[in-house]
Scaffold this motif. Structure first.
Motif: not given
Length: 321
Positions: A160-187
């Motif tokens: 979340i940046e500046n109170g929002k989890s996305y930029k621009g058009d909120s209907t597009k998945l690619e506009n969400y800041f966390c979408y597509g981020l690499p998921v790392i093994a915690p252990s």
């Protein structure tokens, strides 16, 4: 006083047999609560938690129907005892429905048998960026998952940046800041399940009921301790069942699959590899910072205020500083 009047008074004050089911249901309710509070572990506590009050309420409702029908046949319909009995039986289903509407269960947080366990495993955060903890912690104010036995200490993580989890058009998945981020093994651990064949959900579509986890990975991080990592991007999982992974290894990408309204990463630990059929285990993360303050080991807190504004912690793996 005529014999007919006497019989009428006797009938009016007679206690119907069905009324005696009320104290039995009260005893069962108390017994179920005592069992859950005693934290028996395993499926016993989980099943009683999920089904105990439902069964009691259903039995009370059936007896209420039988009582009403029987009272029509045995006049007078109303008597002091019958009124008490009707109200007593009606209390069980009404209280159950009210509580179900409020939080789903009769406890504000599931009393897991693992409540006081602190794992010796050093779990790192699963994203290498500043993470906004949407939901996480040990109470309903900061984590709505706490009423679910298996997800007692689950997290929903996003950016979340500046109170929002996305930029621009909120209907597009690619506009969400966390979408597509690499998921790392915690252990480190062994992959017991890896699935990524589900499609992403549309934003705001709380679908995925048939597979609420969506694309997900289950890692056995220790004997009988299973970590669930969910809502992954389709065709992004880089591991297979039977693989051994190390902490810090890239596993997949954040998506929006399963029962979800927008892209985020769900993660929790439980004592079985079957979703919803186990008890949650506290998931402590290690070596991270909150507002510049180093935390050696802790449970990051999430939450939103009454206006829907994010109030949770923003955490980051200290090794990325």
């Amino acid at each position: 006083m005529t014999e007919q009047t006497t019989q009428s008074l006797i009938s009016k004050n007679k206690i119907d047999k069905w009324i005696f089911v009320i104290p039995i249901l009260v005893i069962l309710t108390v017994l179920f609560h005592v069992i859950i509070i005693s934290r028996p572990g395993g499926l016993a506590g989980v099943m009683i938690y999920y089904l105990g009050q439902l069964v009691v309420s259903f039995v009370a409702f059936i007896f209420l129907l039988v009582a009403i029908i029987g009272s029509f046949k045995k006049r007078p319909f109303f008597s002091i005892w019958r009124i008490v009995g009707f109200i007593g039986l009606l209390f069980f289903p009404i209280s159950y429905l009210y509580k179900a509407d409020q939080s789903g269960f009769f406890f504000d947080a599931y009393p897991s048998s693992h409540d006081n366990e602190i794992s010796e495993i050093e779990f790192r955060l699963p994203l290498d960026t500043a993470i906004s903890v949407a939901w996480g912690g040990d109470n309903t104010k900061v984590n709505y998952h706490v009423t679910s036995p298996d997800q007692r200490w689950a997290y929903d993580l996003m950016v979340i940046e500046n109170g929002k989890s996305y930029k621009g058009d909120s209907t597009k998945l690619e506009n969400y800041f966390c979408y597509g981020l690499p998921v790392i093994a915690p252990s480190s651990g062994k992959i017991v399940k890896a699935f990524d064949a589900d499609s992403n959900m549309q934003i705001g579509d709380f679908g995925g009921i048939e597979n609420p986890l969506g694309n997900h990975i289950i890692i056995e991080v220790a004997p009988n301790i299973f970590m669930f990592i969910c809502h992954l991007k389709p065709n992004s999982v880089k591991v297979n069942k039977g693989d051994t992974v190390e902490a810090g290894q890239e596993l997949a990408m954040v998506g929006n699959s399963g029962h979800t309204s927008e892209p985020h990463l769900h993660i929790h630990m439980q004592d079985t590899k079957v979703f919803s059929m186990g008890e949650g285990i506290p998931l402590y993360f290690h070596h991270y910072v909150v507002n510049g303050k180093y935390v050696d080991k802790g449970i990051p807190m999430g939450g939103f205020d009454d206006n829907g504004n994010f109030t949770g912690q923003i955490v980051k793996n200290v090794k990325q500083q």
